[in-house]
Every structure is written in C-alpha cells, then in structure tokens.
Design an enzyme around this catalytic site. Structure first.
Site, PDB file in Angstrom:
ATOM      1  N   ASP A  56       4.526   2.266  -4.017  1.00 23.39           N
ATOM      2  CA  ASP A  56       3.487   3.132  -5.398  1.00 23.39           C
ATOM      3  C   ASP A  56       3.434   2.404  -6.236  1.00 23.39           C
ATOM      4  OD1 ASP A  56       1.723   4.221  -7.546  1.00 23.39           O
ATOM      5  OD2 ASP A  56       3.535   6.300  -6.917  1.00 23.39           O
ATOM      6  N   VAL A  57       1.776   1.848  -7.260  1.00 22.32           N
ATOM      7  CA  VAL A  57       1.939   0.827  -7.925  1.00 22.32           C
ATOM      8  C   VAL A  57       2.444   1.881  -9.113  1.00 22.32           C
ATOM      9  CG1 VAL A  57       0.508  -1.314  -7.037  1.00 22.32           C
ATOM     10  CG2 VAL A  57      -0.470   0.682  -8.071  1.00 22.32           C
TER      11      VAL A  57
ATOM     12  N   ASN B 298      -5.358  -5.634  -6.046  1.00 19.59           N
ATOM     13  CA  ASN B 298      -6.318  -4.842  -5.429  1.00 19.59           C
ATOM     14  C   ASN B 298      -6.466  -3.389  -5.182  1.00 19.59           C
ATOM     15  OD1 ASN B 298      -9.483  -4.741  -3.853  1.00 19.59           O
ATOM     16  ND2 ASN B 298      -7.672  -3.581  -2.675  1.00 19.59           N
TER      17      ASN B 298
ATOM     18  N   LYS C 149     -11.823  -0.026 -15.890  1.00 21.72           N
ATOM     19  CA  LYS C 149     -11.968  -1.510 -15.600  1.00 21.72           C
ATOM     20  C   LYS C 149     -12.230  -2.617 -16.490  1.00 21.72           C
ATOM     21  CE  LYS C 149     -11.528  -1.091 -10.745  1.00 21.72           C
ATOM     22  NZ  LYS C 149     -10.600  -1.454 -10.596  1.00 21.72           N
TER      23      LYS C 149
ATOM     24  N   THR D 118     -17.243   0.904   0.546  1.00 21.07           N
ATOM     25  CA  THR D 118     -15.552   1.600   0.835  1.00 21.07           C
ATOM     26  C   THR D 118     -14.935   2.770   1.548  1.00 21.07           C
ATOM     27  OG1 THR D 118     -15.888   1.703  -0.995  1.00 21.07           O
ATOM     28  CG2 THR D 118     -15.371  -0.912  -0.730  1.00 21.07           C
TER      29      THR D 118
ATOM     30  N   ALA E 192     -19.822  -0.544  -3.660  1.00 25.79           N
ATOM     31  CA  ALA E 192     -19.233  -1.047  -2.084  1.00 25.79           C
ATOM     32  C   ALA E 192     -19.021  -0.370  -1.345  1.00 25.79           C
ATOM     33  CB  ALA E 192     -18.151  -2.015  -2.485  1.00 25.79           C
TER      34      ALA E 192
ATOM     35  N   ASP F 107       0.877  -1.660  -0.012  1.00 23.01           N
ATOM     36  CA  ASP F 107       0.219   0.602  -0.217  1.00 23.01           C
ATOM     37  C   ASP F 107       1.227   1.224   0.199  1.00 23.01           C
ATOM     38  OD1 ASP F 107      -3.121   0.355   0.565  1.00 23.01           O
ATOM     39  OD2 ASP F 107      -2.212   2.211   1.552  1.00 23.01           O
TER      40      ASP F 107
ATOM     41  N   TYR G 199     -13.875   6.125 -14.987  1.00 27.45           N
ATOM     42  CA  TYR G 199     -13.769   4.159 -14.263  1.00 27.45           C
ATOM     43  C   TYR G 199     -13.596   2.802 -15.332  1.00 27.45           C
ATOM     44  CZ  TYR G 199     -13.881   1.532 -10.353  1.00 27.45           C
ATOM     45  OH  TYR G 199     -14.274  -0.001  -8.998  1.00 27.45           O
TER      46      TYR G 199
END
Length: 252
Positions: free
Chosen positions: A53-54, A80, A149, A180, A178, A37, A145
C-alpha cells in the site's frame, strides 16, 4: 524493440489499467518487471507481483527491497498508483482530501524515497510519474483530483532538478480522459451510463477516450534509455483535448 534488455522496472498500480498496460509493454521490450499493487493478482507469468500500500512507508520500503533482492538492481520506476475524486471544492471532506493526496502525491514520494538509493547505481535510471492534464487544465468537478495532479506536476519538476546530476531522469505523462476501470466505475454512478459514456467520447477531439496502451507507450518512451535527453518533460497523452480548440461539427 529491446531497449529495456537487462533493466529492472517497478510499476506501481501495476495490476490494472495504465499500470498493467505499462508493465506488459516494458516486459515485452526486454525489462524484468515488478508490479506493485494492493492486490497484485492475475498478472502475466513474466511480471513479478509485489503487494504494498503506497500509503504505508514500511510496506513500500519492504516492496522495493524485495524487488532489488530478487533481481539485483533497480533501473526504472513508474509511479502510477493513484485514485480519483469527483466534486467541486465544497464536495469532499477533509478525510477524503487527506486520503487522495496521501495516495496520489505522498505515495509517489514514498516510492521514490526508497528507490532513489538503488537508482543512483543504475546506468539508465529513470522515474516516470503519472500526472494528468487536469494539473493545468480547468475541468469541472475535479477540484481535489486536479489539486493532487498539480502537485505531481510540480513534484516531477523538483525531482528532475534534484536528481539529474545523479544520472536519474525524472519525467511525467499527463493523460486526458483514459479508458480505465476508474472511468467505468465513475460512469456507473450516473443516471444513464451509456449516454454519459457517449457524451464523454464526443467531448474528445478524436471522438474517443485515450487507451491505457497509448499512455503506456508514452511512459515507455520517457523511461527508455533512447530518451536520455528528456528530463523534466511533461508528455501529454490527451487526444488533443487541452491544446486544441475545435469548432463544433457542422450540422446537416
């Protein structure tokens, strides 16, 4: 249940929301879990936090190597980490398009790129990507978004085809709305957050949002050796939002 005993799992975006719920569940079912994360803080003692950091390939590579060096192996990757975006196709700048795609799609590629060489040595290798029902269901104000996806959905199938004969199963979960932290942040920007949340709940066939724990359960199913015949599977966790066509409730 201890179907993950002896396995090492890496969960990206693992410090909050669906990622944290997944990390806790996998750990509870026997896995050794690392949570990657931006801010791997406040994690339970049984979850190893690793900062990365991805969007930074060098950081991702170092994080994966840190996990493998510490635990000696890597068996499960849960891709994720992701960010949201709101608006129609006119609403988001080129910079925002680049940022969201970099995190949501290329971020998964970076993690998989560095994880696959280690997964090839696992007898129970699995990758689970977090997709969304907006990959194939048209939802208003989600152009960017949804595009990200949709790419995750296609990427999952391509990865599944590429790696199945190497013993690496690749699948994805597709949550609906969701409950979140991202939803909470989005609702805070509305004129009436309480009314907006009530309307969002009412829109769901079950009258409520999907929980992070419910999505985590689906991820754990696809990651588990018990689902060894599931390859290229897209598992919807959406309260029936996409598949059902319900009549409005009868009025008194």
């Amino acid at each position: 249940m201890s179907d993950f005993t002896g396995l090492v799992a890496l969960v990206t975006g693992g410090a909050s929301g669906i990622g944290l719920a997944t990390a806790k569940l996998l750990s509870g079912r026997g896995a050794t879990v690392a949570a990657l994360d931006l801010k791997p803080e406040g994690l339970p003692d049984d979850i190893f936090g690793v900062q990365a950091d991805v969007t930074d390939d060098a950081q991702v590579q170092a994080a994966v190597e840190t996990v493998v060096e510490r635990f000696g192996r890597l068996d499960v990757v849960v891709n994720n980490a992701g960010i949201g975006a709101v608006g129609d196709v006119t609403a988001n700048s080129d910079d925002e398009w680049a940022r969201v795609l970099d995190v949501n799609v290329i971020g998964m590629v970076r993690v998989a790129r560095h994880a696959v060489p280690h997964l090839r040595r696992s007898p129970a290798a699995a990758i689970v990507n977090t997709c969304s029902i907006v990959a194939w269901a048209g939802v208003q104000q989600r152009a960017l978004y949804s595009a990200s996806k949709g790419a995750v959905y296609a990427l999952t199938l391509a990865m599944a085809a590429d790696h199945v004969r190497e013993g690496i199963r690749v699948n994805c979960v597709a949550p609906g709305s969701a409950d979140t932290p991202w939803i909470d942040r989005s609702l805070r920007h509305t004129a009436d957050p309480v009314a907006a949340r009530a309307a969002l709940d009412a829109f769901q066939p079950t009258g409520r949002l999907v929980t992070a724990d419910e999505v985590a359960g689906a991820i754990a199913y696809l990651a588990s050796p018990l689902s060894s015949a599931s390859v290229g599977t897209v598992l919807a966790v959406d309260n029936g939002m996409h598949g059902l066509r319900l009549r409005p409730p009868a009025r008194d």
